[in-house]
Design an enzyme around this catalytic site. Structure first.
Site, PDB file in Angstrom:
ATOM      1  N   ASP A 178      -1.296  10.052   8.835  1.00 37.73           N
ATOM      2  CA  ASP A 178      -0.521   8.865   8.470  1.00 37.73           C
ATOM      3  C   ASP A 178      -0.351   8.045   9.738  1.00 37.73           C
ATOM      4  OD1 ASP A 178       1.475   8.037   5.952  1.00 37.73           O
ATOM      5  OD2 ASP A 178       2.098   7.211   7.887  1.00 37.73           O
ATOM      6  N   GLY A 221      -2.815   8.986   4.429  1.00 38.99           N
ATOM      7  CA  GLY A 221      -1.619   8.243   4.027  1.00 38.99           C
ATOM      8  C   GLY A 221      -0.658   9.123   3.253  1.00 38.99           C
ATOM      9  N   SER A 278       6.779   5.711 -10.825  1.00 38.27           N
ATOM     10  CA  SER A 278       5.442   5.940 -11.386  1.00 38.27           C
ATOM     11  C   SER A 278       4.563   6.772 -10.452  1.00 38.27           C
ATOM     12  CB  SER A 278       4.765   4.602 -11.689  1.00 38.27           C
ATOM     13  OG  SER A 278       4.624   3.832 -10.497  1.00 38.27           O
ATOM     14  N   VAL A 295       2.595   8.453  -3.182  1.00 32.53           N
ATOM     15  CA  VAL A 295       1.539   9.124  -3.932  1.00 32.53           C
ATOM     16  C   VAL A 295       0.781  10.112  -3.037  1.00 32.53           C
ATOM     17  CG1 VAL A 295      -0.536   8.813  -5.323  1.00 32.53           C
ATOM     18  CG2 VAL A 295       1.322   7.138  -5.477  1.00 32.53           C
ATOM     19  N   ALA A 326      -3.744   5.258   1.400  1.00 32.85           N
ATOM     20  CA  ALA A 326      -3.002   4.270   2.195  1.00 32.85           C
ATOM     21  C   ALA A 326      -3.425   2.875   1.733  1.00 32.85           C
ATOM     22  CB  ALA A 326      -3.269   4.486   3.678  1.00 32.85           C
ATOM     23  N   THR A 374       0.901   8.719 -11.020  1.00 34.80           N
ATOM     24  CA  THR A 374      -0.315   8.331 -10.293  1.00 34.80           C
ATOM     25  C   THR A 374      -0.928   9.560  -9.638  1.00 34.80           C
ATOM     26  OG1 THR A 374       0.671   6.160  -9.889  1.00 34.80           O
ATOM     27  CG2 THR A 374      -1.257   6.730  -8.580  1.00 34.80           C
ATOM     28  N   LYS A 425      -0.940  -9.363 -10.248  1.00 30.53           N
ATOM     29  CA  LYS A 425      -0.287  -8.766  -9.085  1.00 30.53           C
ATOM     30  C   LYS A 425       0.698  -9.761  -8.491  1.00 30.53           C
ATOM     31  CE  LYS A 425      -0.808  -4.759  -6.790  1.00 30.53           C
ATOM     32  NZ  LYS A 425      -1.307  -3.482  -7.340  1.00 30.53           N
ATOM     33  N   GLY A 471       2.353   8.288   1.873  1.00 29.01           N
ATOM     34  CA  GLY A 471       3.364   7.521   1.137  1.00 29.01           C
ATOM     35  C   GLY A 471       3.752   8.307  -0.111  1.00 29.01           C
TER      36      GLY A 471
END
Ligand code: PHE
Length: 324
Positions: free
Chosen positions: A182, A159, A135, A163, A214, A139, A71, A161
């Site tokens: 969110d 969340g 991606s 995804v 999230a 996901t 990472k 975002g």
């Protein structure tokens, strides 16, 4: 020391802490996204990189990929500006120096365009717009495959975002009842067909499945005590504050689908397309297999009277010892 290699450098162009953690290359080159996020200190960013890279090792192993985990974290100071290109070029240089032991991809705070910028300094980068691209849909596909295994009709998505919003939209399109939340109030109007719940109240939602999408650390002992769902499954990385919280979920009869199993769609899709020449359809079919993987993990956990986390760990371990 569990990690193979950790590089921490004050980026020569950006002055920002560039942290690359290579957890394992035992199964192959390490993979893991590049996170651009504000932290109180760079040491907090390092702690995140250590945890997230270890989770990527488990994610790749369970997904059947010949890759390890790594990472990148760029620990941005709170409230200060930064030069994005400078940061990304600093990241690219560190990755290039690792000589292919680690390749990056998008993560919290980065996207395909950023991968193109990193790509000016190294070829060890996935998801550039001219390669496999975003991606997030893959996901989300993996999350949906996991949710189908768990069944249910009422979902709470935490969340919105890339995804999380995708998953919420797909659940609504499939005719399910969906609650969303969110930290960004402005997102309350994104899904008129969904119910909006304040972030502080979503854990109490009476739903079939809670979908964390999230940041990590959501599932603490106090949070688990509040839950009124029968399962938790979502793409957020590192949902548990500690491994022992999986036991608390188990004791409450709540099925927790390990996040590293559920969230593998992006990395599976990107490697299938970019390394193995798969068509988008073939790569998506491979992502759908996350459902089967989760089903076998849950079956094994039930048969052995253990938690899904331990069953997933056993599956990952079998890949390293070659007994699977
Ligand atoms: N953010 C992705 C993950 O956590 C990282 C990634 C995606 C890496 C795609 C490579 C390719 O799984």
């Amino acid at each position: 020391m569990e990690h193979e290699r950790i590089v921490i450098r004050r980026g020569p162009r950006s002055g920002r802490p560039i942290i690359v953690a290579v957890h394992s290359t035992a199964l192959g080159p390490a993979l893991g996204g590049c996170r651009l996020k504000e932290y109180d200190t760079w040491e907090h960013g390092l702690a995140d990189a250590l945890r997230l890279s270890a989770a990527m090792t488990a994610k790749c192993a369970v997904a059947g990929l010949d890759h390890g985990g790594g990472k990148t974290v760029v620990a941005l100071p709170r409230g200060a500006g930064f030069n994005r290109t400078a940061v990304l070029h600093d990241v690219g240089d560190v990755i290039e120096e690792l000589g292919g032991a680690y390749a990056t991809g998008p993560d919290v705070g980065t996207g395909p365009d950023d991968m193109a910028v990193i790509g000016a300094r190294t070829r060890h980068v996935f998801c550039r717009p001219d390669a496999s691209g975003d991606s997030s849909p893959a996901t989300a596909t993996g999350v949906m495959a996991a949710l189908r295994v768990l069944g249910g009709d009422r979902f709470a998505v935490i969340g919105l975002g890339h995804v999380g919003a995708d998953v919420a939209g797909r659940l609504l399109a499939a005719g399910h009842r969906v609650l969303v939340t969110d930290v960004d109030e402005r997102k309350r109007h994104l899904f008129p067909a969904a119910g909006w719940v304040a972030p502080g109240e979503i854990l109490d939602a009476e739903v079939d499945v809670l979908v964390p999408a999230a940041l990590g650390g959501l599932l603490t002992p106090a949070a688990v005590a509040r839950l009124r769902c029968r399962a938790v499954a979502g793409p957020a990385n590192n949902q548990l504050d500690a491994p022992s919280t999986a036991d608390l979920l188990h004791a409450r009869g709540i099925v927790w689908a390990p996040d590293h199993v559920v969230s593998a769609g992006g990395v599976v899709y990107a490697t299938e397309v970019e390394l193995h020449g798969a068509t988008p359809d073939a790569a998506t079919a491979r992502v759908e297999k996350i459902g089967e993987t989760l089903r076998s993990i849950l079956n094994r956990a039930a048969a052995e009277g253990t938690t899904p986390l331990r069953a997933a760990e056993n599956l990952a371990r079998s890949r390293f010892t070659g007994s699977g």
